[in-house]
Design a protein around this motif. Structure first.
Motif, PDB file in Angstrom:
ATOM      1  N   UNK A 196     -39.473  77.101 -10.115  1.00 54.29           N
ATOM      2  CA  UNK A 196     -38.148  77.600  -9.745  1.00 54.29           C
ATOM      3  C   UNK A 196     -38.034  79.113  -9.689  1.00 54.29           C
ATOM      4  N   UNK A 197     -39.066  79.849 -10.087  1.00 57.21           N
ATOM      5  CA  UNK A 197     -38.949  81.306 -10.164  1.00 57.21           C
ATOM      6  C   UNK A 197     -40.133  81.965  -9.464  1.00 57.21           C
ATOM      7  N   UNK A 198     -39.878  82.518  -8.270  1.00 56.44           N
ATOM      8  CA  UNK A 198     -40.934  83.211  -7.520  1.00 56.44           C
ATOM      9  C   UNK A 198     -41.385  84.491  -8.201  1.00 56.44           C
ATOM     10  N   UNK A 199     -40.582  85.008  -9.123  1.00 53.15           N
ATOM     11  CA  UNK A 199     -40.928  86.222  -9.844  1.00 53.15           C
ATOM     12  C   UNK A 199     -41.737  85.961 -11.098  1.00 53.15           C
ATOM     13  N   UNK A 200     -42.199  84.716 -11.257  1.00 54.52           N
ATOM     14  CA  UNK A 200     -42.956  84.307 -12.435  1.00 54.52           C
ATOM     15  C   UNK A 200     -44.266  83.669 -11.989  1.00 54.52           C
ATOM     16  N   UNK A 201     -45.376  84.171 -12.513  1.00 51.17           N
ATOM     17  CA  UNK A 201     -46.701  83.636 -12.170  1.00 51.17           C
ATOM     18  C   UNK A 201     -47.309  82.965 -13.390  1.00 51.17           C
ATOM     19  N   UNK A 202     -48.051  81.918 -13.142  1.00 51.09           N
ATOM     20  CA  UNK A 202     -48.809  81.289 -14.212  1.00 51.09           C
ATOM     21  C   UNK A 202     -50.118  82.021 -14.398  1.00 51.09           C
ATOM     22  N   UNK A 203     -50.621  81.989 -15.595  1.00 54.83           N
ATOM     23  CA  UNK A 203     -51.908  82.609 -15.853  1.00 54.83           C
ATOM     24  C   UNK A 203     -53.005  81.581 -15.620  1.00 54.83           C
ATOM     25  N   UNK A 204     -54.180  82.063 -15.302  1.00 60.07           N
ATOM     26  CA  UNK A 204     -55.347  81.198 -15.141  1.00 60.07           C
ATOM     27  C   UNK A 204     -56.331  81.562 -16.242  1.00 60.07           C
ATOM     28  N   UNK A 205     -56.717  80.571 -17.033  1.00 57.89           N
ATOM     29  CA  UNK A 205     -57.640  80.795 -18.145  1.00 57.89           C
ATOM     30  C   UNK A 205     -59.083  80.708 -17.685  1.00 57.89           C
ATOM     31  N   UNK A 206     -59.964  81.261 -18.491  1.00 55.26           N
ATOM     32  CA  UNK A 206     -61.406  81.119 -18.296  1.00 55.26           C
ATOM     33  C   UNK A 206     -61.891  79.963 -19.158  1.00 55.26           C
ATOM     34  N   UNK A 239     -54.236  88.996 -16.516  1.00 54.78           N
ATOM     35  CA  UNK A 239     -52.818  89.079 -16.868  1.00 54.78           C
ATOM     36  C   UNK A 239     -52.274  90.463 -16.524  1.00 54.78           C
ATOM     37  N   UNK A 240     -53.013  91.508 -16.853  1.00 57.09           N
ATOM     38  CA  UNK A 240     -52.561  92.872 -16.556  1.00 57.09           C
ATOM     39  C   UNK A 240     -52.391  93.093 -15.057  1.00 57.09           C
ATOM     40  N   UNK A 241     -53.317  92.552 -14.236  1.00 58.87           N
ATOM     41  CA  UNK A 241     -53.186  92.663 -12.772  1.00 58.87           C
ATOM     42  C   UNK A 241     -51.942  91.925 -12.290  1.00 58.87           C
ATOM     43  N   UNK A 242     -51.715  90.723 -12.805  1.00 55.42           N
ATOM     44  CA  UNK A 242     -50.551  89.928 -12.409  1.00 55.42           C
ATOM     45  C   UNK A 242     -49.251  90.641 -12.783  1.00 55.42           C
ATOM     46  N   UNK A 243     -49.217  91.264 -13.967  1.00 56.47           N
ATOM     47  CA  UNK A 243     -48.000  91.933 -14.437  1.00 56.47           C
ATOM     48  C   UNK A 243     -47.583  93.106 -13.545  1.00 56.47           C
ATOM     49  N   UNK A 244     -48.491  93.638 -12.765  1.00 52.45           N
ATOM     50  CA  UNK A 244     -48.138  94.706 -11.833  1.00 52.45           C
ATOM     51  C   UNK A 244     -47.276  94.171 -10.693  1.00 52.45           C
ATOM     52  N   UNK A 245     -47.367  92.863 -10.434  1.00 56.39           N
ATOM     53  CA  UNK A 245     -46.646  92.229  -9.325  1.00 56.39           C
ATOM     54  C   UNK A 245     -45.435  91.432  -9.773  1.00 56.39           C
ATOM     55  N   UNK A 246     -45.577  90.725 -10.905  1.00 52.20           N
ATOM     56  CA  UNK A 246     -44.502  89.846 -11.375  1.00 52.20           C
ATOM     57  C   UNK A 246     -44.690  89.522 -12.840  1.00 52.20           C
ATOM     58  N   UNK A 247     -43.723  88.846 -13.424  1.00 52.17           N
ATOM     59  CA  UNK A 247     -43.849  88.409 -14.805  1.00 52.17           C
ATOM     60  C   UNK A 247     -44.842  87.266 -14.885  1.00 52.17           C
ATOM     61  N   UNK A 248     -45.439  87.080 -16.056  1.00 55.10           N
ATOM     62  CA  UNK A 248     -46.494  86.076 -16.241  1.00 55.10           C
ATOM     63  C   UNK A 248     -46.088  85.134 -17.366  1.00 55.10           C
ATOM     64  N   UNK A 249     -46.333  83.844 -17.143  1.00 48.65           N
ATOM     65  CA  UNK A 249     -46.036  82.812 -18.129  1.00 48.65           C
ATOM     66  C   UNK A 249     -47.334  82.245 -18.689  1.00 48.65           C
ATOM     67  N   UNK A 250     -47.441  82.247 -20.019  1.00 48.66           N
ATOM     68  CA  UNK A 250     -48.573  81.641 -20.710  1.00 48.66           C
ATOM     69  C   UNK A 250     -48.063  80.508 -21.585  1.00 48.66           C
ATOM     70  N   UNK A 251     -48.718  79.381 -21.517  1.00 43.78           N
ATOM     71  CA  UNK A 251     -48.442  78.281 -22.431  1.00 43.78           C
ATOM     72  C   UNK A 251     -49.656  78.181 -23.347  1.00 43.78           C
ATOM     73  N   UNK A 252     -49.531  78.773 -24.555  1.00 45.73           N
ATOM     74  CA  UNK A 252     -50.662  78.833 -25.474  1.00 45.73           C
ATOM     75  C   UNK A 252     -50.196  78.539 -26.899  1.00 45.73           C
TER      76      UNK A 252
END
Length: 188
Positions: free
Chosen positions: A26-36, A86-99
């Protein structure tokens, strides 16, 4: 408006994964993180989408370079949230982590200015135990062990910025959306 790193934690069965998927949808200004991870891709998984699939050697090198906000080992494989991604993503939008709570607290320690910790809790321990037992995926002993872990995680709630009770999925989602909006508008 600033971008924030939103960490959602909570015990198994509390609905945090469902909430995270709803928030991201629901939020285009929010990106999910991708883990290694060091595990092999499963059928249908793509590198960079579900996980970044890397060797154990590369994972250990990245630990030494302090490139994980958090990491852990499960069943012989490593999993971690890459700080550089995460730092690269934060330059573009907010980031959501489920940890988990340990990872959440570590993310806050490493990136305190932008990290917002949200603990999702059940309406009651009885309701959570009912949800977990209803899955039918564990025996009684495993369920008791999981409930011990739940108590530990919930004991960490005072260390979090916000606590959201998931007694109604839509209400909990709106509450988290309000928190994110408020945090993005904060002047630091």
């Amino acid at each position: 408006m600033r971008n924030v790193l939103v960490v959602i934690s909570g015990p198994s069965g509390v609905g945090k994964g469902t909430l995270a998927r709803m928030l991201l949808a629901e939020d285009d200004g929010l990106a999910g993180s991708v883990s290694c991870t060091t595990r092999a891709p499963r059928p249908g998984e793509a590198n960079g989408r579900e996980y970044f699939f890397i060797s154990e050697h590369e994972f250990r090198d990245r630990i030494a370079a302090n490139d994980f906000l958090e990491y852990d080992e499960h069943f012989g494989n490593f999993y971690g949230t890459p700080r550089s991604f995460v730092e690269r993503q934060l330059k573009r939008k907010s980031v959501l982590l489920e940890i988990d709570v340990v990872g959440g607290l570590n993310a806050k320690r490493l990136m305190p200015a932008c990290t917002v910790l949200i603990m999702v809790t059940p309406p009651s321990m009885q309701e959570l135990e009912r949800r977990l037992a209803g899955r039918g995926s564990e025996g009684e002993e495993a369920l008791h062990e999981r409930m011990r872990r739940v108590r530990y995680e919930l004991d960490q709630a005072p260390l979090y910025d916000y606590v959201v009770v998931n007694d109604d999925l839509q209400r909990a989602k709106r509450e988290i959306q309000d928190i994110i909006r408020k945090e993005k508008e904060k002047k630091i």
